[in-house]
Motif scaffolding. Structure first.
Motif, PDB file in Angstrom:
ATOM      1  N   MET A   1       0.843  -1.165   0.000  1.00  0.00           N
ATOM      2  CA  MET A   1       0.000   0.000   0.000  1.00  0.00           C
ATOM      3  C   MET A   1       0.893   1.234   0.000  1.00  0.00           C
ATOM      4  SD  MET A   1      -2.956   1.045   2.748  1.00  0.00           S
ATOM      5  CE  MET A   1      -3.771  -0.492   2.570  1.00  0.00           C
ATOM      6  N   SER A   2       0.549   2.191  -0.804  1.00  0.00           N
ATOM      7  CA  SER A   2       1.390   3.378  -0.936  1.00  0.00           C
ATOM      8  C   SER A   2       1.239   4.286   0.281  1.00  0.00           C
ATOM      9  CB  SER A   2       1.008   4.149  -2.202  1.00  0.00           C
ATOM     10  OG  SER A   2      -0.254   4.758  -2.028  1.00  0.00           O
ATOM     11  N   ILE A   3       2.219   5.131   0.452  1.00  0.00           N
ATOM     12  CA  ILE A   3       2.212   6.090   1.564  1.00  0.00           C
ATOM     13  C   ILE A   3       1.035   7.051   1.414  1.00  0.00           C
ATOM     14  CG2 ILE A   3       3.518   7.958   2.666  1.00  0.00           C
ATOM     15  CD1 ILE A   3       4.732   5.276   3.236  1.00  0.00           C
ATOM     16  N   LYS A   4       0.754   7.449   0.177  1.00  0.00           N
ATOM     17  CA  LYS A   4      -0.353   8.377  -0.062  1.00  0.00           C
ATOM     18  C   LYS A   4      -1.681   7.763   0.398  1.00  0.00           C
ATOM     19  CE  LYS A   4      -2.345  11.215  -3.701  1.00  0.00           C
ATOM     20  NZ  LYS A   4      -2.294  11.586  -5.110  1.00  0.00           N
ATOM     21  N   THR A   5      -1.895   6.501   0.110  1.00  0.00           N
ATOM     22  CA  THR A   5      -3.115   5.819   0.543  1.00  0.00           C
ATOM     23  C   THR A   5      -3.154   5.699   2.057  1.00  0.00           C
ATOM     24  OG1 THR A   5      -3.039   4.523  -1.491  1.00  0.00           O
ATOM     25  CG2 THR A   5      -4.481   3.720   0.250  1.00  0.00           C
ATOM     26  N   GLN A   6      -2.028   5.409   2.668  1.00  0.00           N
ATOM     27  CA  GLN A   6      -1.971   5.301   4.123  1.00  0.00           C
ATOM     28  C   GLN A   6      -2.282   6.636   4.782  1.00  0.00           C
ATOM     29  OE1 GLN A   6       1.515   3.329   5.722  1.00  0.00           O
ATOM     30  NE2 GLN A   6       1.669   2.080   3.881  1.00  0.00           N
ATOM     31  N   LYS A   7      -1.820   7.737   4.169  1.00  0.00           N
ATOM     32  CA  LYS A   7      -2.106   9.056   4.729  1.00  0.00           C
ATOM     33  C   LYS A   7      -3.598   9.355   4.713  1.00  0.00           C
ATOM     34  CE  LYS A   7       2.240  11.440   4.024  1.00  0.00           C
ATOM     35  NZ  LYS A   7       2.913  12.573   3.388  1.00  0.00           N
ATOM     36  N   ILE A   8      -4.298   8.847   3.727  1.00  0.00           N
ATOM     37  CA  ILE A   8      -5.749   9.028   3.676  1.00  0.00           C
ATOM     38  C   ILE A   8      -6.429   8.128   4.707  1.00  0.00           C
ATOM     39  CG2 ILE A   8      -7.802   8.714   2.234  1.00  0.00           C
ATOM     40  CD1 ILE A   8      -5.967   9.461  -0.178  1.00  0.00           C
ATOM     41  N   LEU A   9      -5.980   6.888   4.806  1.00  0.00           N
ATOM     42  CA  LEU A   9      -6.598   5.921   5.716  1.00  0.00           C
ATOM     43  C   LEU A   9      -6.401   6.267   7.188  1.00  0.00           C
ATOM     44  CD1 LEU A   9      -5.850   2.487   4.031  1.00  0.00           C
ATOM     45  CD2 LEU A   9      -8.014   3.722   4.115  1.00  0.00           C
ATOM     46  N   LYS A  10      -5.372   7.035   7.503  1.00  0.00           N
ATOM     47  CA  LYS A  10      -5.114   7.322   8.919  1.00  0.00           C
ATOM     48  C   LYS A  10      -6.216   8.173   9.542  1.00  0.00           C
ATOM     49  CE  LYS A  10      -2.119  11.386   8.761  1.00  0.00           C
ATOM     50  NZ  LYS A  10      -0.783  11.890   9.025  1.00  0.00           N
ATOM     51  N   TYR A  11      -7.046   8.816   8.733  1.00  0.00           N
ATOM     52  CA  TYR A  11      -8.138   9.628   9.260  1.00  0.00           C
ATOM     53  C   TYR A  11      -9.432   8.844   9.448  1.00  0.00           C
ATOM     54  CZ  TYR A  11      -5.127  13.584   8.304  1.00  0.00           C
ATOM     55  OH  TYR A  11      -4.081  14.454   8.307  1.00  0.00           O
ATOM     56  N   ILE A  12      -9.499   7.620   8.952  1.00  0.00           N
ATOM     57  CA  ILE A  12     -10.720   6.821   9.049  1.00  0.00           C
ATOM     58  C   ILE A  12     -10.647   5.968  10.316  1.00  0.00           C
ATOM     59  CG2 ILE A  12     -12.143   5.068   7.917  1.00  0.00           C
ATOM     60  CD1 ILE A  12     -10.912   6.019   5.254  1.00  0.00           C
ATOM     61  N   PRO A  13     -11.607   6.139  11.216  1.00  0.00           N
ATOM     62  CA  PRO A  13     -11.576   5.367  12.473  1.00  0.00           C
ATOM     63  C   PRO A  13     -11.554   3.865  12.224  1.00  0.00           C
ATOM     64  CG  PRO A  13     -13.248   7.076  12.564  1.00  0.00           C
ATOM     65  CD  PRO A  13     -12.744   7.037  11.147  1.00  0.00           C
ATOM     66  N   ILE A  14     -10.898   3.150  13.086  1.00  0.00           N
ATOM     67  CA  ILE A  14     -10.728   1.699  13.088  1.00  0.00           C
ATOM     68  C   ILE A  14      -9.861   1.219  11.914  1.00  0.00           C
ATOM     69  CG2 ILE A  14     -11.877  -0.553  13.246  1.00  0.00           C
ATOM     70  CD1 ILE A  14     -12.434   1.392  15.614  1.00  0.00           C
ATOM     71  N   VAL A  15     -10.080   1.750  10.727  1.00  0.00           N
ATOM     72  CA  VAL A  15      -9.275   1.354   9.567  1.00  0.00           C
ATOM     73  C   VAL A  15      -7.825   1.799   9.769  1.00  0.00           C
ATOM     74  CG1 VAL A  15      -8.975   1.637   7.067  1.00  0.00           C
ATOM     75  CG2 VAL A  15     -11.259   1.432   8.038  1.00  0.00           C
ATOM     76  N   ASN A  16      -7.643   2.941  10.457  1.00  0.00           N
ATOM     77  CA  ASN A  16      -6.289   3.445  10.653  1.00  0.00           C
ATOM     78  C   ASN A  16      -5.434   2.500  11.500  1.00  0.00           C
ATOM     79  OD1 ASN A  16      -7.478   3.997  13.115  1.00  0.00           O
ATOM     80  ND2 ASN A  16      -7.230   6.206  12.961  1.00  0.00           N
ATOM     81  N   PHE A  17      -6.059   1.598  12.229  1.00  0.00           N
ATOM     82  CA  PHE A  17      -5.307   0.612  13.009  1.00  0.00           C
ATOM     83  C   PHE A  17      -4.576  -0.374  12.108  1.00  0.00           C
ATOM     84  CE2 PHE A  17      -5.006  -3.055  15.971  1.00  0.00           C
ATOM     85  CZ  PHE A  17      -4.246  -2.424  16.943  1.00  0.00           C
ATOM     86  N   LEU A  18      -5.083  -0.591  10.892  1.00  0.00           N
ATOM     87  CA  LEU A  18      -4.444  -1.507   9.944  1.00  0.00           C
ATOM     88  C   LEU A  18      -3.057  -1.028   9.530  1.00  0.00           C
ATOM     89  CD1 LEU A  18      -7.469  -2.295   7.632  1.00  0.00           C
ATOM     90  CD2 LEU A  18      -6.469  -3.761   9.380  1.00  0.00           C
TER      91      LEU A  18
END
Length: 111
Positions: A1-18
């Motif tokens: 998973m790219s860093i850009k995608t991870q930066k977006i996912l970090k704002y989504i609750p529970i998903v950011n734990f992945l």
């Protein structure tokens, strides 16, 4: 998973734990120094402590149950956000170091 995608996912609750598992997988794949992982893990623990400190203080002051529950959910989100944020910063740093190393190797081979 790219860093850009991870930066977006970090704002989504529970998903950011992945992102934490992606971060651990990156260490496993690239086999970096264990001291680097431990240092960043200590940063995660410090962040978790700082995020949960207000909730602990409010609990011992004897605030109402509604406030304590509200702070629980806020601190839960911020804890996972903190873990994801530190993991992403570390991955970016690692990738930039790898890029610098490969550029230096290419430059040293060029006459």
């Amino acid at each position: 998973m790219s860093i850009k995608t991870q930066k977006i996912l970090k704002y989504i609750p529970i998903v950011n734990f992945l992102i934490m598992f992606i971060w651990i997988g990156a260490y496993y794949r690239h086999i970096t120094k264990p001291s680097r992982f431990i240092k960043n893990l200590l940063k995660v623990f410090a962040g978790i402590f700082i995020v949960n400190l207000p909730r602990i203080i409010v609990y011992f002051l004897g605030a109402s149950e509604i406030i304590i529950q509200l702070l629980y959910f806020v601190s839960l989100y911020l804890t996972m956000f903190c873990i994801a944020h530190i993991a992403i910063i570390d991955q970016e740093k690692f990738l930039s170091e790898e890029k610098t190393k490969s550029e230096n190797r290419v430059n040293s081979l060029t006459p």
